[in-house]
Design a protein around this motif. Structure first.
Motif, PDB file in Angstrom:
ATOM      1  N   ALA A 140       0.614  -1.178   0.051  1.00  0.00           N
ATOM      2  CA  ALA A 140      -0.015  -0.204   0.049  1.00  0.00           C
ATOM      3  C   ALA A 140       0.693   1.172  -0.091  1.00  0.00           C
ATOM      4  CB  ALA A 140      -0.902   0.139   1.177  1.00  0.00           C
ATOM      5  N   GLN A 141       2.132   1.040   0.844  1.00  0.00           N
ATOM      6  CA  GLN A 141       2.762   2.391   0.896  1.00  0.00           C
ATOM      7  C   GLN A 141       3.648   2.628  -0.468  1.00  0.00           C
ATOM      8  OE1 GLN A 141       3.389   4.426   3.571  1.00  0.00           O
ATOM      9  NE2 GLN A 141       4.413   5.785   1.868  1.00  0.00           N
ATOM     10  N   GLU A 142       3.965   1.545  -1.280  1.00  0.00           N
ATOM     11  CA  GLU A 142       4.576   1.482  -2.558  1.00  0.00           C
ATOM     12  C   GLU A 142       3.662   2.147  -3.477  1.00  0.00           C
ATOM     13  OE1 GLU A 142       7.403   1.266  -5.321  1.00  0.00           O
ATOM     14  OE2 GLU A 142       7.474   1.198  -3.440  1.00  0.00           O
ATOM     15  N   VAL A 143       2.366   1.756  -3.589  1.00  0.00           N
ATOM     16  CA  VAL A 143       1.512   2.167  -4.167  1.00  0.00           C
ATOM     17  C   VAL A 143       1.149   3.794  -4.129  1.00  0.00           C
ATOM     18  CG1 VAL A 143      -1.038   2.245  -5.026  1.00  0.00           C
ATOM     19  CG2 VAL A 143       0.008  -0.079  -4.552  1.00  0.00           C
ATOM     20  N   SER A 144       1.261   4.176  -2.779  1.00  0.00           N
ATOM     21  CA  SER A 144       1.085   5.744  -2.402  1.00  0.00           C
ATOM     22  C   SER A 144       2.356   6.416  -2.956  1.00  0.00           C
ATOM     23  CB  SER A 144       0.766   5.890  -1.142  1.00  0.00           C
ATOM     24  OG  SER A 144       0.762   7.232  -0.671  1.00  0.00           O
ATOM     25  N   ASP A 145       3.471   5.803  -2.801  1.00  0.00           N
ATOM     26  CA  ASP A 145       4.817   6.618  -3.341  1.00  0.00           C
ATOM     27  C   ASP A 145       4.612   6.867  -4.891  1.00  0.00           C
ATOM     28  OD1 ASP A 145       5.488   6.777  -0.701  1.00  0.00           O
ATOM     29  OD2 ASP A 145       6.829   5.068  -0.836  1.00  0.00           O
ATOM     30  N   ARG A 146       4.311   5.669  -5.538  1.00  0.00           N
ATOM     31  CA  ARG A 146       4.136   5.569  -6.781  1.00  0.00           C
ATOM     32  C   ARG A 146       3.129   6.693  -7.378  1.00  0.00           C
ATOM     33  NH1 ARG A 146       8.253   5.389  -8.510  1.00  0.00           N
ATOM     34  NH2 ARG A 146       8.827   5.651  -6.218  1.00  0.00           N
ATOM     35  N   ASP A 150       4.244   9.716  -9.610  1.00  0.00           N
ATOM     36  CA  ASP A 150       3.450  10.074 -11.017  1.00  0.00           C
ATOM     37  C   ASP A 150       3.035  11.445 -10.931  1.00  0.00           C
ATOM     38  OD1 ASP A 150       4.447   7.479 -11.793  1.00  0.00           O
ATOM     39  OD2 ASP A 150       2.214   6.389 -11.199  1.00  0.00           O
ATOM     40  N   SER A 151       2.477  11.889 -10.056  1.00  0.00           N
ATOM     41  CA  SER A 151       1.817  13.104  -9.876  1.00  0.00           C
ATOM     42  C   SER A 151       3.008  14.311 -10.077  1.00  0.00           C
ATOM     43  CB  SER A 151       1.186  13.599  -8.583  1.00  0.00           C
ATOM     44  OG  SER A 151       0.487  14.920  -8.680  1.00  0.00           O
ATOM     45  N   ALA A 152       4.112  14.198  -9.434  1.00  0.00           N
ATOM     46  CA  ALA A 152       5.049  15.102  -9.539  1.00  0.00           C
ATOM     47  C   ALA A 152       5.588  14.945 -11.032  1.00  0.00           C
ATOM     48  CB  ALA A 152       6.162  14.778  -8.393  1.00  0.00           C
ATOM     49  N   LEU A 153       6.030  13.808 -11.327  1.00  0.00           N
ATOM     50  CA  LEU A 153       6.563  13.684 -12.836  1.00  0.00           C
ATOM     51  C   LEU A 153       5.539  14.181 -14.038  1.00  0.00           C
ATOM     52  CD1 LEU A 153       8.603  12.472 -14.677  1.00  0.00           C
ATOM     53  CD2 LEU A 153       7.291  10.451 -14.640  1.00  0.00           C
ATOM     54  N   GLY A 154       4.175  14.088 -13.538  1.00  0.00           N
ATOM     55  CA  GLY A 154       3.364  14.646 -14.642  1.00  0.00           C
ATOM     56  C   GLY A 154       3.426  16.177 -14.503  1.00  0.00           C
ATOM     57  N   SER A 155       3.625  16.993 -13.300  1.00  0.00           N
ATOM     58  CA  SER A 155       3.430  18.361 -13.232  1.00  0.00           C
ATOM     59  C   SER A 155       5.037  18.595 -14.035  1.00  0.00           C
ATOM     60  CB  SER A 155       3.932  18.663 -11.787  1.00  0.00           C
ATOM     61  OG  SER A 155       2.683  18.512 -11.003  1.00  0.00           O
ATOM     62  N   ARG A 156       6.153  18.013 -13.932  1.00  0.00           N
ATOM     63  CA  ARG A 156       7.537  18.429 -14.516  1.00  0.00           C
ATOM     64  C   ARG A 156       7.247  18.056 -16.195  1.00  0.00           C
ATOM     65  NH1 ARG A 156      12.412  15.072 -11.959  1.00  0.00           N
ATOM     66  NH2 ARG A 156      13.287  16.482 -13.526  1.00  0.00           N
ATOM     67  N   ILE A 157       6.602  17.196 -16.533  1.00  0.00           N
ATOM     68  CA  ILE A 157       6.305  16.979 -17.916  1.00  0.00           C
ATOM     69  C   ILE A 157       5.421  18.152 -18.434  1.00  0.00           C
ATOM     70  CG2 ILE A 157       5.249  15.589 -19.640  1.00  0.00           C
ATOM     71  CD1 ILE A 157       5.899  13.095 -18.077  1.00  0.00           C
ATOM     72  N   ASP A 158       4.433  18.709 -17.584  1.00  0.00           N
ATOM     73  CA  ASP A 158       3.532  19.822 -18.150  1.00  0.00           C
ATOM     74  C   ASP A 158       4.421  20.893 -18.339  1.00  0.00           C
ATOM     75  OD1 ASP A 158       1.489  18.015 -18.077  1.00  0.00           O
ATOM     76  OD2 ASP A 158       0.650  18.864 -16.195  1.00  0.00           O
TER      77      ASP A 158
END
Length: 215
Positions: A140-146, A150-158
């Motif tokens: 569950a922690q790994e899923v939350s971290d991922r 993913d959210s941070a990576l999405g912001s950087r990609i934007d």
């Protein structure tokens, strides 16, 4: 009064028409016909109209033969299916017997076998349950971290996409400027060539004017 004579028409096919009460016989197909009031023909007897005993016997014999064949085929299919089912039942029985044989002599029922299995090694069961819970928490922690990653990576990609769009706009503008400058340079070069040509013409004319000839 003399006995009346009944005359019957004869032919080899069904008569096309008969007057009311008139009789006709088809000698080829052995059918007897009588004329109806409307002039039509009605078959009233003969081998071709009503089934004879020989015909009925033949029909019954054919039906019995087909029925016998169908019954034999069904019997064969049932025997094959029963044999296959017996084989599967025997296989499952052998498996059950093997399970029962592997148990202690006093554990001769499924209920007792299940109770025995449930009572064995509860310590390991508890440890395994703890491992499962720990593993679930880690997952569950790994899923939350991922998801956060993913959210941070999405912001950087934007952000990168926005910069790329701005750069593309600047490149397009620079290309337009380059085209404009190239056009201006071409026009200037053409003007210089024309001016030089005109100057050469004037110089040649002037040289001619001031030339004193030879002596």
């Amino acid at each position: 009064m003399a006995n009346p004579i009944i005359k019957i028409k004869r032919g080899s096919t069904t008569p096309a028409s008969l007057v009311a009460g008139e009789l006709a016989i088809d000698l080829t197909n052995k059918n007897l016909f009588v004329g109806k009031a409307d002039g039509s023909v009605l078959a009233i007897g003969g081998e071709g109209t009503f089934a004879t005993k020989a015909y009925a016997d033949s029909a019954v014999s054919t039906a019995n033969s087909s029925l016998t064949s169908a019954i034999a085929a069904e019997e064969t299919a049932r025997i094959a299916a029963d044999t296959a089912l017996d084989g599967k039942i025997t296989t499952e029985k052998n498996r059950v017997d093997a399970i029962l044989s592997a148990a202690d002599a006093d554990k001769d029922t499924f209920a007792e076998i299940v109770a025995l299995i449930n009572s064995v090694d509860t310590t390991n069961d508890t440890a395994f349950a703890g491992y499962v819970l720990s593993n679930d928490a880690a997952l569950a922690q790994e899923v939350s971290d991922r998801q956060d990653g993913d959210s941070a990576l999405g912001s950087r990609i934007d952000y990168v996409e926005s910069d790329a769009t701005a750069l593309a706009t600047r490149v397009t503008t620079a290309e337009a400027d380059i085209v404009t400058n190239a056009t201006a340079i071409t026009n200037e070069a053409s003007a210089r060539v024309s001016a030089d040509s005109a100057l050469d013409t004037r110089v040649t004319a002037l040289e001619t004017t001031i030339d004193g000839g030879t002596y």
